[in-house]
Design a protein around this motif. Structure first.
Motif, mmCIF file in Angstrom:
data_model
loop_
_atom_site.group_PDB
_atom_site.id
_atom_site.type_symbol
_atom_site.label_atom_id
_atom_site.label_comp_id
_atom_site.label_asym_id
_atom_site.label_seq_id
_atom_site.Cartn_x
_atom_site.Cartn_y
_atom_site.Cartn_z
ATOM 1 N N UNK A 281 0.853 -1.180 0.000
ATOM 2 C CA UNK A 281 0.000 0.000 0.000
ATOM 3 C C UNK A 281 0.896 1.239 0.000
ATOM 4 N N UNK A 282 1.371 1.583 -1.202
ATOM 5 C CA UNK A 282 2.393 2.631 -1.330
ATOM 6 C C UNK A 282 1.875 3.903 -1.982
ATOM 7 N N UNK A 283 0.592 4.023 -2.134
ATOM 8 C CA UNK A 283 0.056 5.171 -2.855
ATOM 9 C C UNK A 283 0.142 6.435 -1.996
ATOM 10 N N UNK A 284 0.988 7.368 -2.379
ATOM 11 C CA UNK A 284 1.172 8.592 -1.611
ATOM 12 C C UNK A 284 0.013 9.571 -1.786
ATOM 13 N N UNK A 285 -0.902 9.240 -2.671
ATOM 14 C CA UNK A 285 -2.068 10.099 -2.841
ATOM 15 C C UNK A 285 -2.874 10.242 -1.570
ATOM 16 N N UNK A 286 -2.734 9.279 -0.650
ATOM 17 C CA UNK A 286 -3.428 9.387 0.630
ATOM 18 C C UNK A 286 -3.002 10.639 1.395
ATOM 19 N N UNK A 287 -1.809 11.123 1.124
ATOM 20 C CA UNK A 287 -1.330 12.311 1.820
ATOM 21 C C UNK A 287 -2.138 13.553 1.474
ATOM 22 N N UNK A 288 -2.825 13.516 0.342
ATOM 23 C CA UNK A 288 -3.667 14.648 -0.049
ATOM 24 C C UNK A 288 -4.976 14.684 0.732
ATOM 25 N N UNK A 289 -5.285 13.584 1.423
ATOM 26 C CA UNK A 289 -6.540 13.513 2.179
ATOM 27 C C UNK A 289 -6.330 14.121 3.560
ATOM 28 N N UNK A 311 0.590 7.994 4.941
ATOM 29 C CA UNK A 311 -0.675 8.492 5.486
ATOM 30 C C UNK A 311 -0.590 9.950 5.936
ATOM 31 N N UNK A 312 -1.732 10.647 5.923
ATOM 32 C CA UNK A 312 -1.756 12.052 6.357
ATOM 33 C C UNK A 312 -1.709 12.168 7.874
ATOM 34 N N UNK A 313 -1.283 13.331 8.360
ATOM 35 C CA UNK A 313 -1.200 13.555 9.804
ATOM 36 C C UNK A 313 -2.577 13.631 10.456
ATOM 37 N N UNK A 314 -3.619 13.824 9.663
ATOM 38 C CA UNK A 314 -4.967 13.930 10.226
ATOM 39 C C UNK A 314 -5.509 12.597 10.713
ATOM 40 N N UNK A 315 -4.890 11.474 10.319
ATOM 41 C CA UNK A 315 -5.424 10.149 10.653
ATOM 42 C C UNK A 315 -5.470 9.948 12.167
ATOM 43 N N UNK A 330 3.121 2.049 8.920
ATOM 44 C CA UNK A 330 3.650 3.389 9.100
ATOM 45 C C UNK A 330 3.767 3.727 10.575
ATOM 46 N N UNK A 331 4.697 4.612 10.907
ATOM 47 C CA UNK A 331 4.789 5.137 12.267
ATOM 48 C C UNK A 331 3.583 6.023 12.517
ATOM 49 N N UNK A 332 2.960 5.853 13.646
ATOM 50 C CA UNK A 332 1.737 6.598 13.941
ATOM 51 C C UNK A 332 2.060 7.835 14.755
ATOM 52 N N UNK A 333 1.357 8.882 14.450
ATOM 53 C CA UNK A 333 1.569 10.128 15.170
ATOM 54 C C UNK A 333 0.916 10.082 16.535
ATOM 55 N N UNK A 334 1.315 11.001 17.367
ATOM 56 C CA UNK A 334 0.778 11.081 18.722
ATOM 57 C C UNK A 334 -0.725 11.323 18.694
#
Length: 375
Positions: A281-289, A311-315, A330-334
């Motif tokens: 699952x390498x599609x960087x288009x998710x970063x636009x979400x 993944x975007x930081x909003x997740x 992926x490493x998950x944000x706080x």
């Protein structure tokens, strides 16, 4: 309210006049041969497998009608509904002799319509019902072909007839190949679209971004031949997309990168379920979400990895289940929540205080791995 259920020996012992009755349910009383009681105040009527009943025109104040497992035909149904000037919900299930709906006053009052397992039903004129807000059609013989005629039935003055439609669900249309819509047609208030079990459908409407400008929820399931999303993109107001058991469509996202995700900035939830696509699952288009909060990946046995920068930081919630080959995530944000199940390699890497990835996720407030919740 009166309910009569599972009375196989009941023949004629039913009250003849119930002036205050608001709701009547008669179910599985196959030998009941009498007329329905006179109920001038009735609002809701349900008839289930009561084929011996003698049916007359129903009261004008009836608002909800459900008919299940009946041998009714079109003329009897039309006779029943001829005085129903306030009917707003109609459900017809497993009635093999009903081919169409009456075109009288019901066509201007009906708001919710559900047609299920009516093998002879022709719904090519269904969209002429001017007040229809919710339509669900499942497993009808002609359902596969009628979508080709929907646009033809909406030419000219009929365009305004779809202004009230909010929810459209169509299931089990085995032979439908194309889903075409007339130029200029805009279904302005449709917010939910569900397409399931279209085994032959190969594409979505190319102009759906403009035809369904208010669409917020899109669900596509068991549509194995849909190869891609429209070239012009999906409706921009979409908030939820759920794709299941539709591998060509999923492949167009995670392998071919054909989805223009930047055109749906309001998307908050995305789900993939039941895919056999072998990929990362390498599609960087998710970063636009930038509004994406929930990502759910279920039953993808050949999915192998999820790179850290995808993944975007909003997740805020990532759920992974049934992906046994998945080794990297992926490493998950706080401040995020994480759920992992039926993914043995990933569960081993994320094992509390022992796994290789534990240091990357230990700060997450709520972690659920293999059924164990760690807070």
């Amino acid at each position: 309210e009166l309910r009569i259920r599972d009375c196989p020996k009941l023949i004629k012992s039913i009250p003849k006049h119930l002036p205050s009755l608001k709701k009547l349910v008669i179910a599985k009383c196959e030998k009941l041969e009498c007329f329905l009681p006179r109920t001038p105040s009735i609002c809701e009527l349900e008839l289930n497998e009561c084929n011996a009943l003698q049916l007359e025109p129903l009261p004008c104040g009836l608002r909800k009608l459900g008919i299940v497992g009946s041998n009714l035909n079109d003329s009897i149904l039309e006779q029943m509904l001829q005085h129903c000037t306030h009917l707003d919900k109609l459900t017809i299930l497993n009635c093999s002799d009903i081919r169409s709906l009456p075109e009288g006053s019901v066509s201007t009052t009906l708001e919710k319509l559900r047609i299920n397992q009516c093998k002879a039903f022709d719904h090519s004129k269904t969209f002429l019902y001017t007040s229809l807000e919710s339509l669900e059609i499942r497993d009808t013989k002609c359902g596969c072909e009628e979508l080709k005629f929907i646009s033809a039935a909406l030419e000219g003055s009929h365009h305004q007839h779809l202004t009230c439609l909010d929810s459209l669900e169509i299931w089990f249309c085995q032979n439908l190949i194309s889903f075409q819509i007339e130029d200029g047609l805009v279904v302005t208030n449709l917010t939910q679209l569900v397409l399931r079990n279209y085994k032959s459908l190969k594409s979505l409407p190319e102009q759906m971004h403009s035809v369904f400008p208010s669409l917020k929820y899109l669900e596509i399931g068991d549509c194995s031949e849909i190869e891609r999303v429209p070239k012009e993109g999906l409706p921009s107001k979409l908030k939820v997309i759920a794709i299941s058991r539709s591998d060509k469509l999923i492949e167009s996202l995670i392998r071919k990168r054909e989805w223009s995700l930047h055109t749906i900035p309001s998307l908050t939830a995305f789900g993939i379920d039941g895919s056999e696509v072998e990929s990362s699952l390498e599609y960087k288009g998710f970063q636009h979400l930038t509004s994406l909060c929930d990502l759910n990946i279920y039953s993808c046995p050949k999915l192998q990895s999820m790179p850290p920068n995808m993944l975007p930081h909003s997740l805020s919630c990532l759920s992974i289940c049934g992906c046994p080959l998945l080794e990297k995530r992926c490493k998950k944000e706080k401040g995020k929540d994480l759920s992992i199940s039926n993914c043995p390699l990933l569960e081993e890497r994320c094992e509390k205080e022992k796994g290789k990835d534990w240091a990357n996720i230990s700060h997450i407030p709520v972690i659920k791995i293999g059924g164990e919740v760690m807070i």
